[in-house]
Design an enzyme around this catalytic site. Structure first.
Site, PDB file in Angstrom:
ATOM      1  N   ASN A   7       0.868  -1.165   0.000  1.00 49.47           N
ATOM      2  CA  ASN A   7       0.000   0.000   0.000  1.00 49.47           C
ATOM      3  C   ASN A   7       0.914   1.228   0.000  1.00 49.47           C
ATOM      4  O   ASN A   7       1.460   1.602   1.039  1.00 49.47           O
ATOM      5  CB  ASN A   7      -0.886  -0.047   1.256  1.00 49.47           C
ATOM      6  CG  ASN A   7      -1.827   1.144   1.336  1.00 49.47           C
ATOM      7  OD1 ASN A   7      -1.747   2.071   0.534  1.00 49.47           O
ATOM      8  ND2 ASN A   7      -2.705   1.124   2.316  1.00 49.47           N
ATOM      9  N   LYS A  14       3.150   0.782   3.249  1.00 46.15           N
ATOM     10  CA  LYS A  14       2.751  -0.249   4.220  1.00 46.15           C
ATOM     11  C   LYS A  14       2.825  -1.580   3.502  1.00 46.15           C
ATOM     12  O   LYS A  14       2.445  -1.661   2.327  1.00 46.15           O
ATOM     13  CB  LYS A  14       1.292  -0.028   4.657  1.00 46.15           C
ATOM     14  CG  LYS A  14       1.120   1.032   5.701  1.00 46.15           C
ATOM     15  CD  LYS A  14      -0.306   0.975   6.259  1.00 46.15           C
ATOM     16  CE  LYS A  14      -0.736   2.345   6.712  1.00 46.15           C
ATOM     17  NZ  LYS A  14      -2.142   2.622   6.602  1.00 46.15           N
ATOM     18  N   ARG A  91      -2.639  -2.075  -3.370  1.00 44.98           N
ATOM     19  CA  ARG A  91      -3.828  -1.257  -3.161  1.00 44.98           C
ATOM     20  C   ARG A  91      -3.733  -0.062  -4.114  1.00 44.98           C
ATOM     21  O   ARG A  91      -2.721   0.642  -4.146  1.00 44.98           O
ATOM     22  CB  ARG A  91      -3.860  -0.756  -1.727  1.00 44.98           C
ATOM     23  CG  ARG A  91      -5.026   0.183  -1.523  1.00 44.98           C
ATOM     24  CD  ARG A  91      -4.914   0.937  -0.245  1.00 44.98           C
ATOM     25  NE  ARG A  91      -6.079   1.802  -0.112  1.00 44.98           N
ATOM     26  CZ  ARG A  91      -6.063   2.938   0.546  1.00 44.98           C
ATOM     27  NH1 ARG A  91      -4.948   3.369   1.111  1.00 44.98           N
ATOM     28  NH2 ARG A  91      -7.147   3.662   0.641  1.00 44.98           N
ATOM     29  N   HIS A 180     -13.131   3.019   0.217  1.00 39.54           N
ATOM     30  CA  HIS A 180     -13.121   1.975   1.260  1.00 39.54           C
ATOM     31  C   HIS A 180     -13.776   0.682   0.759  1.00 39.54           C
ATOM     32  O   HIS A 180     -14.230  -0.145   1.563  1.00 39.54           O
ATOM     33  CB  HIS A 180     -13.905   2.418   2.527  1.00 39.54           C
ATOM     34  CG  HIS A 180     -13.245   3.499   3.331  1.00 39.54           C
ATOM     35  ND1 HIS A 180     -13.964   4.475   3.981  1.00 39.54           N
ATOM     36  CD2 HIS A 180     -11.945   3.749   3.594  1.00 39.54           C
ATOM     37  CE1 HIS A 180     -13.138   5.289   4.617  1.00 39.54           C
ATOM     38  NE2 HIS A 180     -11.902   4.864   4.392  1.00 39.54           N
ATOM     39  N   LEU A 209     -15.842   3.220  10.171  1.00 38.57           N
ATOM     40  CA  LEU A 209     -15.672   4.462  10.927  1.00 38.57           C
ATOM     41  C   LEU A 209     -14.246   4.543  11.450  1.00 38.57           C
ATOM     42  O   LEU A 209     -13.927   3.991  12.513  1.00 38.57           O
ATOM     43  CB  LEU A 209     -16.678   4.515  12.087  1.00 38.57           C
ATOM     44  CG  LEU A 209     -18.148   4.199  11.735  1.00 38.57           C
ATOM     45  CD1 LEU A 209     -19.030   4.269  12.977  1.00 38.57           C
ATOM     46  CD2 LEU A 209     -18.671   5.158  10.659  1.00 38.57           C
ATOM     47  N   ARG A 241     -11.646  15.780   7.733  1.00 40.77           N
ATOM     48  CA  ARG A 241     -12.412  16.173   6.536  1.00 40.77           C
ATOM     49  C   ARG A 241     -13.818  16.617   6.919  1.00 40.77           C
ATOM     50  O   ARG A 241     -14.439  16.018   7.811  1.00 40.77           O
ATOM     51  CB  ARG A 241     -12.523  15.001   5.561  1.00 40.77           C
ATOM     52  CG  ARG A 241     -11.189  14.576   4.993  1.00 40.77           C
ATOM     53  CD  ARG A 241     -11.347  13.393   4.052  1.00 40.77           C
ATOM     54  NE  ARG A 241     -10.194  12.527   4.153  1.00 40.77           N
ATOM     55  CZ  ARG A 241     -10.218  11.221   3.960  1.00 40.77           C
ATOM     56  NH1 ARG A 241     -11.337  10.604   3.627  1.00 40.77           N
ATOM     57  NH2 ARG A 241      -9.123  10.516   4.066  1.00 40.77           N
ATOM     58  N   PHE A 284     -10.308  10.416  17.628  1.00 38.12           N
ATOM     59  CA  PHE A 284     -11.539  10.248  18.413  1.00 38.12           C
ATOM     60  C   PHE A 284     -11.265   9.854  19.868  1.00 38.12           C
ATOM     61  O   PHE A 284     -12.075  10.143  20.742  1.00 38.12           O
ATOM     62  CB  PHE A 284     -12.474   9.224  17.737  1.00 38.12           C
ATOM     63  CG  PHE A 284     -13.296   9.848  16.644  1.00 38.12           C
ATOM     64  CD1 PHE A 284     -12.756  10.064  15.384  1.00 38.12           C
ATOM     65  CD2 PHE A 284     -14.605  10.260  16.879  1.00 38.12           C
ATOM     66  CE1 PHE A 284     -13.502  10.670  14.378  1.00 38.12           C
ATOM     67  CE2 PHE A 284     -15.360  10.864  15.881  1.00 38.12           C
ATOM     68  CZ  PHE A 284     -14.805  11.072  14.626  1.00 38.12           C
ATOM     69  N   GLU A 334     -14.613  -0.372  15.467  1.00 37.96           N
ATOM     70  CA  GLU A 334     -14.188  -1.602  16.136  1.00 37.96           C
ATOM     71  C   GLU A 334     -13.955  -1.398  17.636  1.00 37.96           C
ATOM     72  O   GLU A 334     -14.078  -2.337  18.415  1.00 37.96           O
ATOM     73  CB  GLU A 334     -12.860  -2.100  15.523  1.00 37.96           C
ATOM     74  CG  GLU A 334     -13.008  -2.615  14.111  1.00 37.96           C
ATOM     75  CD  GLU A 334     -11.663  -2.790  13.404  1.00 37.96           C
ATOM     76  OE1 GLU A 334     -10.626  -2.979  14.072  1.00 37.96           O
ATOM     77  OE2 GLU A 334     -11.647  -2.731  12.159  1.00 37.96           O
ATOM     78  N   ASN A 335     -13.604  -0.145  17.998  1.00 39.82           N
ATOM     79  CA  ASN A 335     -13.124   0.078  19.371  1.00 39.82           C
ATOM     80  C   ASN A 335     -13.967   0.959  20.264  1.00 39.82           C
ATOM     81  O   ASN A 335     -13.868   0.863  21.482  1.00 39.82           O
ATOM     82  CB  ASN A 335     -11.714   0.686  19.319  1.00 39.82           C
ATOM     83  CG  ASN A 335     -10.717  -0.259  18.691  1.00 39.82           C
ATOM     84  OD1 ASN A 335     -10.484  -1.338  19.211  1.00 39.82           O
ATOM     85  ND2 ASN A 335     -10.165   0.129  17.552  1.00 39.82           N
ATOM     86  N   GLU A 384      -8.163  -5.204   5.144  1.00 42.15           N
ATOM     87  CA  GLU A 384      -8.041  -4.888   3.713  1.00 42.15           C
ATOM     88  C   GLU A 384      -6.874  -5.647   3.082  1.00 42.15           C
ATOM     89  O   GLU A 384      -6.944  -6.043   1.926  1.00 42.15           O
ATOM     90  CB  GLU A 384      -7.868  -3.371   3.539  1.00 42.15           C
ATOM     91  CG  GLU A 384      -9.164  -2.626   3.812  1.00 42.15           C
ATOM     92  CD  GLU A 384      -8.976  -1.184   4.231  1.00 42.15           C
ATOM     93  OE1 GLU A 384      -8.400  -0.949   5.313  1.00 42.15           O
ATOM     94  OE2 GLU A 384      -9.393  -0.292   3.489  1.00 42.15           O
TER      95      GLU A 384
HETATM   96  P1  ADP Z   1      -7.515   5.251   9.187  1.00 40.38           P
HETATM   97  O1  ADP Z   1      -7.177   3.859   8.701  1.00 40.38           O
HETATM   98  O2  ADP Z   1      -8.580   5.944   8.408  1.00 40.38           O
HETATM   99  O3  ADP Z   1      -6.338   6.105   9.501  1.00 40.38           O
HETATM  100  P2  ADP Z   1      -8.372   3.874  11.577  1.00 40.38           P
HETATM  101  O4  ADP Z   1      -9.355   2.889  11.073  1.00 40.38           O
HETATM  102  O5  ADP Z   1      -7.057   3.377  12.055  1.00 40.38           O
HETATM  103  O6  ADP Z   1      -8.222   5.073  10.595  1.00 40.38           O
HETATM  104  O7  ADP Z   1      -9.096   4.650  12.793  1.00 40.38           O
HETATM  105  C1  ADP Z   1      -8.452   5.667  13.467  1.00 40.38           C
HETATM  106  C2  ADP Z   1      -9.446   6.292  14.437  1.00 40.38           C
HETATM  107  O8  ADP Z   1      -9.937   5.289  15.336  1.00 40.38           O
HETATM  108  C3  ADP Z   1      -8.818   7.377  15.297  1.00 40.38           C
HETATM  109  O9  ADP Z   1      -9.621   8.537  15.329  1.00 40.38           O
HETATM  110  C4  ADP Z   1      -8.788   6.743  16.660  1.00 40.38           C
HETATM  111  O10 ADP Z   1      -8.935   7.694  17.679  1.00 40.38           O
HETATM  112  C5  ADP Z   1      -9.987   5.841  16.632  1.00 40.38           C
HETATM  113  N1  ADP Z   1      -9.890   4.846  17.692  1.00 40.38           N
HETATM  114  C6  ADP Z   1      -9.000   3.848  17.815  1.00 40.38           C
HETATM  115  N2  ADP Z   1      -9.186   3.194  18.986  1.00 40.38           N
HETATM  116  C7  ADP Z   1     -10.213   3.809  19.626  1.00 40.38           C
HETATM  117  C8  ADP Z   1     -10.886   3.623  20.865  1.00 40.38           C
HETATM  118  N3  ADP Z   1     -10.513   2.662  21.715  1.00 40.38           N
HETATM  119  N4  ADP Z   1     -11.898   4.450  21.166  1.00 40.38           N
HETATM  120  C9  ADP Z   1     -12.266   5.431  20.327  1.00 40.38           C
HETATM  121  N5  ADP Z   1     -11.681   5.666  19.142  1.00 40.38           N
HETATM  122  C10 ADP Z   1     -10.664   4.869  18.793  1.00 40.38           C
END
Ligand code: ADP
Length: 397
Positions: A7, A14, A91, A180, A209, A241, A284, A334-335, A384
């Site tokens: 990627n 990556k 990718r 995505h 998200l 964004r 976040f 996921e988190n 991915e």
């Molecule tokens: P990208 O691939 O678009 O850079 P990711 O899928 O890695 O993004 O997501 C990054 C976002 O997920 C960040 O805003 C991060 O704060 C949020 N995030 C990761 N872990 C947590 C968590 N435990 N609680 C809330 N937000 C989380």
């Protein structure tokens, strides 16, 4: 059988080597600051702890050479010989209308990829540079391009044509493409496994998200609507964004702040979204912490995000005539247990009933809805790289 997944970003690379028998990565890493001072190379192999090197890496060819050297480094023990790499999956962000599926790379594909640069001037050139570097270094190994846009090529014209003169679609290719796609495709396939139902029979709302965020309506395994548009700027409020705006705001700010087109584009992509609203961070996690300490603008950013996601869920349930499952994926999906709970609140009219206890998971593949939930709520960590590797294997075998 081993597949190398690459990627290539504008200044980053990556990579993962995936063993297709186990479907697990046996090595992975990230190079940052390619072409800048002080490149950083982080490599992880098997049980080997992460190793970080600081060095100068002037371009993607050099970066890929270093990765390959590291893969055959006996200390890491990933590969004895580069010939063990069966194929390479890349990718590629934008495939325009030319690519509705992943493809084996040949001369005519390279020509078509060049023609897509106009649509993704920041993303496609480094993707192409990565492909060319591999062609030079490993000429005999088949390569496959996997596009972020391809999965959404099943949308109908009434979804992808904007309210602009039709000639602009014909002349400039202005339409909704969606992004995505590799992630939405992967989680929809996993949902079918988890729900033990064929994809063809399912209506899914997939919420990717992360820092970048998009939602897709997937009916019978096909994307029929998605929130990102001509570019990844559209749709939800994201980390930096803006997401969807009244288009008149764009020219209004340009006049007020004396910005040219390039500056405005940069502003909308990097200074807006959750960062712009909260004034704190694009992350976040930071925003959730600030909000829990009573910061009103941090809470506002979270509320806007939740409200945006809810609106798309309602809209996509409307266009599909309901949904069998709501899928949460990527960093926030996921988190963030609290964001999932906030989004699912008051969605019982769609048959969505979140189980608060089951919802306490992070980064695990699990159904977090109550037994009586007509629409299941699934947390599915995206992968991915594996999706790219699976497409690569299928096309080259
Ligand atoms: P990208 O691939 O678009 O850079 P990711 O899928 O890695 O993004 O997501 C990054 C976002 O997920 C960040 O805003 C991060 O704060 C949020 N995030 C990761 N872990 C947590 C968590 N435990 N609680 C809330 N937000 C989380």
């Amino acid at each position: 059988m081993k597949i190398l997944v690459l990627n290539c970003g504008s200044s980053s690379l990556k990579y993962q080597v995936i063993d297709m028998d186990t479907r697990n990565p046996i090595a992975k890493g990230l190079i940052e600051r390619i072409g800048l001072q002080g490149s950083v190379f982080a490599h992880c192999a098997g049980s080997l702890k992460k190793e970080v090197f600081k060095t100068e890496i002037e371009n993607h060819t050099k970066a890929i050479e270093l990765v390959l050297q590291q893969l055959v480094n006996p200390e890491c023990g990933t590969l004895k010989d580069l010939n063990e790499i069966y194929a390479i999956g890349h990718r590629v962000v934008h495939g325009g209308e030319k690519f509705a599926k992943s493809v084996i790379i040949n001369d005519s594909v390279m020509k078509a990829l060049d023609e897509c640069i106009e649509l993704a001037p920041l993303h496609n050139p480094p993707n192409i540079a990565g492909i060319k570097a591999c062609q030079k270094i490993m000429p005999g190994i088949p390569q496959v391009a996997v596009f972020d846009t391809a999965f959404h090529q099943t949308m109908r014209p009434y979804s992808y044509i904007y309210g602009l003169p039709y000639e602009y679609y014909e002349k400039y290719g202005i339409r909704k493409y969606g992004f995505h796609g590799t992630s939405h495709k992967y989680v929809s396939q996993r949902a079918s496994v988890l729900l033990k139902k064929p994809l063809g029979e399912l209506k899914l709302i997939s919420c990717h998200l992360g820092n970048g965020a998009s939602i897709a309506a997937i009916r019978g395994g096909k994307s029929i609507e998605t929130s990102m548009g001509f570019t990844p700027l559209d749709g939800l409020l994201m980390g930096t964004r803006s997401g969807a705006l009244d288009p008149a705001i764009v020219t209004y700010i340009m006049r007020k702040e004396n910005l040219n087109a390039e500056q405005m584009n940069d502003f909308l992509n990097t200074k807006c979204g959750a960062l712009g609203v909260s004034g704190i961070s694009s992350d976040f996690r930071d925003i959730e912490v600030s909000a829990s300490h009573g910061n009103i603008r941090a809470q506002l950013a979270l509320d806007i995000f939740e409200h945006d996601v809810k609106q798309y869920i309602g809209a996509y349930a409307a266009v599909m005539g309901g949904a069998d499952a709501l899928i949460f994926t990527a960093g926030v999906g996921e988190n963030s247990t609290s964001m999932r709970a906030a989004i699912c609140k008051n969605l019982s009219y769609l048959g969505i009933h979140l189980d608060m206890e089951k919802n306490m998971v992070r980064g695990e593949e699990v159904d977090v809805s109550k037994t009586n939930s007509r629409c299941r709520v699934l947390v599915i960590p995206t992968n991915e790289e594996l999706m790219i590797a699976l497409d690569t294997l299928e096309l080259t075998r």
